[in-house]
Design a protein around this motif. Structure first.
Motif, PDB file in Angstrom:
ATOM      1  N   HIS A 140       0.822  -1.214   0.000  1.00  0.00           N
ATOM      2  CA  HIS A 140       0.000   0.000   0.000  1.00  0.00           C
ATOM      3  C   HIS A 140       0.861   1.272   0.000  1.00  0.00           C
ATOM      4  O   HIS A 140       0.326   2.372   0.064  1.00  0.00           O
ATOM      5  N   SER A 194      -2.024   2.060  -2.930  1.00  0.00           N
ATOM      6  CA  SER A 194      -3.382   1.525  -2.850  1.00  0.00           C
ATOM      7  C   SER A 194      -4.398   2.557  -3.317  1.00  0.00           C
ATOM      8  O   SER A 194      -4.377   3.701  -2.871  1.00  0.00           O
ATOM      9  N   ARG A 211      -8.500   3.618   2.560  1.00  0.00           N
ATOM     10  CA  ARG A 211      -7.295   4.190   3.170  1.00  0.00           C
ATOM     11  C   ARG A 211      -6.819   3.280   4.298  1.00  0.00           C
ATOM     12  O   ARG A 211      -7.601   2.749   5.069  1.00  0.00           O
ATOM     13  N   ARG A 212      -5.520   3.091   4.362  1.00  0.00           N
ATOM     14  CA  ARG A 212      -4.904   2.254   5.391  1.00  0.00           C
ATOM     15  C   ARG A 212      -3.912   3.108   6.157  1.00  0.00           C
ATOM     16  O   ARG A 212      -2.994   3.686   5.563  1.00  0.00           O
ATOM     17  N   ARG A 245      -2.005   5.971   7.600  1.00  0.00           N
ATOM     18  CA  ARG A 245      -1.871   7.329   7.056  1.00  0.00           C
ATOM     19  C   ARG A 245      -1.327   7.324   5.622  1.00  0.00           C
ATOM     20  O   ARG A 245      -0.868   8.350   5.128  1.00  0.00           O
ATOM     21  N   PRO A 280      -1.233   7.336   1.593  1.00  0.00           N
ATOM     22  CA  PRO A 280      -2.071   8.025   0.608  1.00  0.00           C
ATOM     23  C   PRO A 280      -2.871   7.043  -0.248  1.00  0.00           C
ATOM     24  O   PRO A 280      -2.505   5.880  -0.380  1.00  0.00           O
ATOM     25  N   VAL A 281      -3.946   7.519  -0.822  1.00  0.00           N
ATOM     26  CA  VAL A 281      -4.718   6.769  -1.809  1.00  0.00           C
ATOM     27  C   VAL A 281      -4.149   7.172  -3.166  1.00  0.00           C
ATOM     28  O   VAL A 281      -4.218   8.346  -3.547  1.00  0.00           O
ATOM     29  N   THR A 336      -1.464  11.080  -6.056  1.00  0.00           N
ATOM     30  CA  THR A 336      -2.437  10.946  -4.992  1.00  0.00           C
ATOM     31  C   THR A 336      -3.829  11.202  -5.569  1.00  0.00           C
ATOM     32  O   THR A 336      -4.037  12.202  -6.250  1.00  0.00           O
TER      33      THR A 336
END
Length: 162
Positions: A114, A131, A135-136, A138, A140-141, A159
């Motif tokens: 991730h 990932s 969200r995992r 802190r 970023p997505v 991001t």
């Protein structure tokens, strides 16, 4: 006199991983216009692949969370060649194993951690798009992009959500 440059067209390859059954609209927008999409595993539902295939052809590998009948046909590793660049796809980089240089692999795309990253080792570009799913911690997505032109390749990740 007209000068013509024989440049190969750029192939845009969208990179996504660890969607965990969540196909974010932001990811679909980011991947729009790609020539190909690579999903590096932990898809968790056929509907995610179906949504991606509406954008471009998809190469996907099975992640540790991809179980059930829908995932049985997904390989654990995939190798594809785009223009003059060979790309190996695996969910968990720890399962890579092979001697990449002797196989002519120029890029490795992985997921699992991730954590988005881009690095080069021994002439091989390693890309983890992070990932694009829930969200995992802190982290970023994110999603990423490969641009291939002949034998040249570059990678970025972006991001999707702040």
């Amino acid at each position: 006199m007209t000068s013509r440059h024989s440049r190969s067209p750029t192939t845009r390859i969208g990179l996504i991983s660890d969607t965990h059954n969540l196909m974010r609209p932001e990811a679909l927008v980011y991947l729009a216009g790609c020539d190909l999409i690579i999903h590096a595993g932990d898809i968790c539902n056929q509907a995610v692949l179906d949504a991606l295939r509406k954008i471009a052809p998809v190469t996907a590998v099975r992640g540790n969370n991809d179980t059930g009948d829908w995932a049985a046909s997904l390989p654990t590793h995939a190798t594809l060649t785009v223009q003059q660049v060979t790309i190996r796809v695996v969910h968990d980089i720890a399962e890579l194993g092979a001697d990449l240089c002797s196989e002519g692999v120029g890029v490795v795309v992985s997921g699992h951690s991730h954590k988005p990253s881009i690095s080069e080792r021994d002439g091989v570009l390693f890309v983890n798009p992070g990932s694009a799913g829930p969200r995992r911690f802190r982290l970023p997505v994110c999603a990423g992009m490969l641009r291939v032109e002949g034998a040249q390749v570059s990678a970025t990740f972006d991001t999707l959500l702040m």
